[in-house]
Design a protein around this motif. Structure first.
Motif, PDB file in Angstrom:
ATOM      1  N   ALA A  56       0.897  -1.117  -0.052  1.00  0.00           N
ATOM      2  CA  ALA A  56       0.022   0.070  -0.029  1.00  0.00           C
ATOM      3  C   ALA A  56       1.010   1.225   0.030  1.00  0.00           C
ATOM      4  O   ALA A  56       2.186   1.322  -0.553  1.00  0.00           O
ATOM      5  CB  ALA A  56      -0.934   0.010   1.244  1.00  0.00           C
ATOM      6  N   SER A  57       0.585   2.351   0.679  1.00  0.00           N
ATOM      7  CA  SER A  57       1.395   3.512   0.435  1.00  0.00           C
ATOM      8  C   SER A  57       0.660   4.499   1.507  1.00  0.00           C
ATOM      9  O   SER A  57      -0.459   4.344   2.073  1.00  0.00           O
ATOM     10  CB  SER A  57       1.025   4.078  -0.816  1.00  0.00           C
ATOM     11  OG  SER A  57       1.282   5.565  -0.974  1.00  0.00           O
ATOM     12  N   THR A  58       1.441   5.615   1.839  1.00  0.00           N
ATOM     13  CA  THR A  58       0.869   6.699   2.742  1.00  0.00           C
ATOM     14  C   THR A  58      -0.435   7.352   1.980  1.00  0.00           C
ATOM     15  O   THR A  58      -0.944   8.279   2.489  1.00  0.00           O
ATOM     16  CB  THR A  58       1.895   7.682   3.039  1.00  0.00           C
ATOM     17  OG1 THR A  58       2.598   7.906   2.203  1.00  0.00           O
ATOM     18  CG2 THR A  58       2.727   6.776   4.238  1.00  0.00           C
ATOM     19  N   LYS A  72      -5.045   3.097  -3.495  1.00  0.00           N
ATOM     20  CA  LYS A  72      -4.215   2.535  -2.384  1.00  0.00           C
ATOM     21  C   LYS A  72      -5.042   2.352  -1.238  1.00  0.00           C
ATOM     22  O   LYS A  72      -4.885   1.421  -0.342  1.00  0.00           O
ATOM     23  CB  LYS A  72      -3.125   3.444  -2.283  1.00  0.00           C
ATOM     24  CG  LYS A  72      -1.987   3.299  -3.192  1.00  0.00           C
ATOM     25  CD  LYS A  72      -1.469   1.941  -3.386  1.00  0.00           C
ATOM     26  CE  LYS A  72      -0.207   1.742  -4.232  1.00  0.00           C
ATOM     27  NZ  LYS A  72       0.208   0.123  -4.371  1.00  0.00           N
ATOM     28  N   GLU A 112      -5.650  -1.413   0.753  1.00  0.00           N
ATOM     29  CA  GLU A 112      -5.619  -1.413   2.423  1.00  0.00           C
ATOM     30  C   GLU A 112      -6.988  -2.189   2.987  1.00  0.00           C
ATOM     31  O   GLU A 112      -6.739  -2.910   3.660  1.00  0.00           O
ATOM     32  CB  GLU A 112      -5.589  -0.095   2.875  1.00  0.00           C
ATOM     33  CG  GLU A 112      -5.538  -0.129   4.381  1.00  0.00           C
ATOM     34  CD  GLU A 112      -5.354   1.350   5.130  1.00  0.00           C
ATOM     35  OE1 GLU A 112      -4.571   1.506   6.008  1.00  0.00           O
ATOM     36  OE2 GLU A 112      -6.236   2.047   4.914  1.00  0.00           O
ATOM     37  N   TYR A 166       2.944  -0.162   4.256  1.00  0.00           N
ATOM     38  CA  TYR A 166       2.760   1.378   3.970  1.00  0.00           C
ATOM     39  C   TYR A 166       4.211   1.810   3.461  1.00  0.00           C
ATOM     40  O   TYR A 166       5.099   2.088   4.146  1.00  0.00           O
ATOM     41  CB  TYR A 166       2.406   2.110   5.113  1.00  0.00           C
ATOM     42  CG  TYR A 166       0.860   1.579   5.629  1.00  0.00           C
ATOM     43  CD1 TYR A 166      -0.068   1.898   4.962  1.00  0.00           C
ATOM     44  CD2 TYR A 166       0.838   0.669   6.579  1.00  0.00           C
ATOM     45  CE1 TYR A 166      -1.371   1.248   5.459  1.00  0.00           C
ATOM     46  CE2 TYR A 166      -0.150   0.057   6.996  1.00  0.00           C
ATOM     47  CZ  TYR A 166      -1.462   0.493   6.274  1.00  0.00           C
ATOM     48  OH  TYR A 166      -2.753  -0.233   6.810  1.00  0.00           O
ATOM     49  N   HIS A 222       6.615   5.110   1.900  1.00  0.00           N
ATOM     50  CA  HIS A 222       6.295   6.669   1.914  1.00  0.00           C
ATOM     51  C   HIS A 222       7.208   6.945   0.583  1.00  0.00           C
ATOM     52  O   HIS A 222       7.247   6.416  -0.404  1.00  0.00           O
ATOM     53  CB  HIS A 222       6.875   7.372   3.048  1.00  0.00           C
ATOM     54  CG  HIS A 222       6.431   8.601   3.375  1.00  0.00           C
ATOM     55  ND1 HIS A 222       5.233   9.235   2.959  1.00  0.00           N
ATOM     56  CD2 HIS A 222       7.289   9.647   4.009  1.00  0.00           C
ATOM     57  CE1 HIS A 222       5.377  10.491   3.455  1.00  0.00           C
ATOM     58  NE2 HIS A 222       6.432  10.916   3.803  1.00  0.00           N
ATOM     59  N   GLN A 256       1.437  -5.288   9.727  1.00  0.00           N
ATOM     60  CA  GLN A 256       1.732  -4.177   9.213  1.00  0.00           C
ATOM     61  C   GLN A 256       3.428  -3.722   9.186  1.00  0.00           C
ATOM     62  O   GLN A 256       3.902  -4.053   9.958  1.00  0.00           O
ATOM     63  CB  GLN A 256       1.249  -2.907   9.993  1.00  0.00           C
ATOM     64  CG  GLN A 256      -0.301  -2.576  10.040  1.00  0.00           C
ATOM     65  CD  GLN A 256      -0.862  -3.521  11.118  1.00  0.00           C
ATOM     66  OE1 GLN A 256      -0.501  -3.854  12.037  1.00  0.00           O
ATOM     67  NE2 GLN A 256      -2.156  -3.935  10.707  1.00  0.00           N
ATOM     68  N   TYR A 311       6.098  -0.926   7.955  1.00  0.00           N
ATOM     69  CA  TYR A 311       6.139   0.623   7.751  1.00  0.00           C
ATOM     70  C   TYR A 311       7.585   0.883   7.046  1.00  0.00           C
ATOM     71  O   TYR A 311       8.524   0.578   7.690  1.00  0.00           O
ATOM     72  CB  TYR A 311       6.052   1.560   9.129  1.00  0.00           C
ATOM     73  CG  TYR A 311       4.511   1.201   9.631  1.00  0.00           C
ATOM     74  CD1 TYR A 311       4.273   0.259  10.625  1.00  0.00           C
ATOM     75  CD2 TYR A 311       3.400   1.799   9.432  1.00  0.00           C
ATOM     76  CE1 TYR A 311       3.045   0.121  11.115  1.00  0.00           C
ATOM     77  CE2 TYR A 311       1.969   1.711   9.751  1.00  0.00           C
ATOM     78  CZ  TYR A 311       2.085   0.745  10.702  1.00  0.00           C
ATOM     79  OH  TYR A 311       0.640   0.629  11.318  1.00  0.00           O
ATOM     80  N   GLN A 319      -0.286   6.542  12.352  1.00  0.00           N
ATOM     81  CA  GLN A 319      -1.712   5.961  12.191  1.00  0.00           C
ATOM     82  C   GLN A 319      -2.767   6.599  13.189  1.00  0.00           C
ATOM     83  O   GLN A 319      -3.669   6.905  12.670  1.00  0.00           O
ATOM     84  CB  GLN A 319      -1.505   4.422  12.649  1.00  0.00           C
ATOM     85  CG  GLN A 319      -1.128   3.540  11.793  1.00  0.00           C
ATOM     86  CD  GLN A 319      -1.923   3.138  10.647  1.00  0.00           C
ATOM     87  OE1 GLN A 319      -2.964   3.755  10.460  1.00  0.00           O
ATOM     88  NE2 GLN A 319      -1.630   1.918   9.715  1.00  0.00           N
ATOM     89  N   ARG A 325      -4.152   9.796  11.380  1.00  0.00           N
ATOM     90  CA  ARG A 325      -4.816   9.771  10.200  1.00  0.00           C
ATOM     91  C   ARG A 325      -6.059  10.730  10.108  1.00  0.00           C
ATOM     92  O   ARG A 325      -6.265  11.391   8.876  1.00  0.00           O
ATOM     93  CB  ARG A 325      -5.162   8.477   9.503  1.00  0.00           C
ATOM     94  CG  ARG A 325      -3.642   7.479   9.377  1.00  0.00           C
ATOM     95  CD  ARG A 325      -4.111   6.059   9.146  1.00  0.00           C
ATOM     96  NE  ARG A 325      -4.935   5.888   7.937  1.00  0.00           N
ATOM     97  CZ  ARG A 325      -5.178   4.904   7.090  1.00  0.00           C
ATOM     98  NH1 ARG A 325      -4.392   3.706   7.657  1.00  0.00           N
ATOM     99  NH2 ARG A 325      -5.970   4.700   6.159  1.00  0.00           N
TER     100      ARG A 325
END
Length: 312
Positions: free
Chosen positions: A150-152, A168, A172, A193, A195, A245, A247, A256, A259
């Motif tokens: 996924a991604s930020t 994205k 998630e 996730y 960045h 998860q 990161y 998190q 958000r």
């Protein structure tokens, strides 16, 4: 017990990856290629799946361990089913599957060609679901691990990247739902996730005035661009421990709880920058980002063209 770098979780040691089979989609370049290399160095038998056959197979040939190179479009369920059968026959049943294939496009939604917008969602979201569907039977037999990249962008959507951010956020949610369904079968599902990572996609983002401004308005430490090799190390640590998860970089885990604040903050920054730019400039910067995205879109559009009529 110890903290796993990039995951924020405490886990007991687990058996090593050596001798197991890993499948990485979107492995021709960028994070996919770097992760395939890192898993191969860890002793895994690695299958590289992707769209650019020549680039993909060149990457596979450079890896230290046994590999298979399979050209396949992740939006084509039949092609992925064929890939799964070939990988099982040549390497064995997959224990790790990484849904990494993805493309991005930048520009105003109203001026983004409909087929480009749809293609981003098809590759990133539907392609991930197709990947899971093709390999879940193998992962059930090996009690394996499915990692969704996924991604930020899932944390807070950026204007000018509506398709990418929507896809994205979608992957998630897909991975979270899938996790509960397949856990009884012994399959673990992780979400990574990512960045700012040093890929040609990020280079394309920096060329866009609004997206560049959004990045440069972030705190200094959050603007750092991480190499694909470093990101691959974080991902490999999470894969080793079947983390829920991952990161990349590790400090993202502290974002998190914050958000809910990201969307209004991003909207405010974008509104200010949009007022500074001419609509002509914004439209001119509309298009797919990065060499991988261009290769996929070109191939897809070529496949959609009707074949010339045969001569009698």
């Amino acid at each position: 017990m110890r903290v796993i770098p990039g995951t924020g979780r405490r886990r007991s040691p687990v058996p090593p990856l050596r001798g197991r089979v890993a499948v990485v989609t979107g492995a021709a370049r960028g994070v996919g290629e770097a992760l395939a290399r890192r898993l191969s160095e860890a002793g895994m038998l690695v299958a590289l799946v992707g769209r650019e056959e020549e680039t993909l197979c060149r990457a596979a040939e450079s890896l230290p361990g046994p590999t298979v190179c399979v050209e396949a479009d992740v939006t084509d369920p039949a092609a992925l089913a064929h890939a799964a059968r070939r990988i099982a026959a040549e390497l064995g049943q997959a224990s790790v599957v990484v849904a990494n294939a993805g493309i991005a496009a930048a520009g105003p939604f109203a001026h983004t060609p409909a087929d480009l917008w749809q293609r981003v969602v098809d590759v990133n979201l539907t392609g991930s679901a197709n990947t899971a569907r093709a390999f879940l039977p193998q992962l059930a037999r090996t009690r394996g691990y499915f990692l969704q990249i996924a991604s930020t962008a899932a944390f807070g959507s950026a204007p000018m990247m509506s398709a990418y951010c929507a896809s994205k956020a979608g992957v998630e949610s897909f991975a979270q739902a899938l996790r509960g369904e397949v856990e009884p079968d012994g399959i673990a599902v992780g979400i990574a996730y990512l960045h700012w990572t040093d890929t040609d996609m990020v280079t394309g983002i920096d060329a866009h005035p609004v997206l560049r401004a959004l990045r440069h308005n972030q705190p200094r430490f959050t603007r750092a661009v991480h190499s694909t090799a470093q990101v691959a190390d974080w991902l490999t640590a999470g894969i080793t421990h079947r983390a829920h998860q991952i990161y990349a970089p590790p400090w993202l885990r502290w974002c998190q709880p914050l958000r809910p604040a990201f969307p209004p903050l991003v909207t405010r920054l974008a509104r200010r920058e949009l007022r500074r730019q001419s609509s002509t400039r914004l439209v001119a910067d509309t298009g797919v980002l990065g060499a991988g995205g261009r290769a996929d879109l070109d191939a897809h559009r070529s496949e959609q063209r009707p074949s010339p009529p045969r001569r009698p």
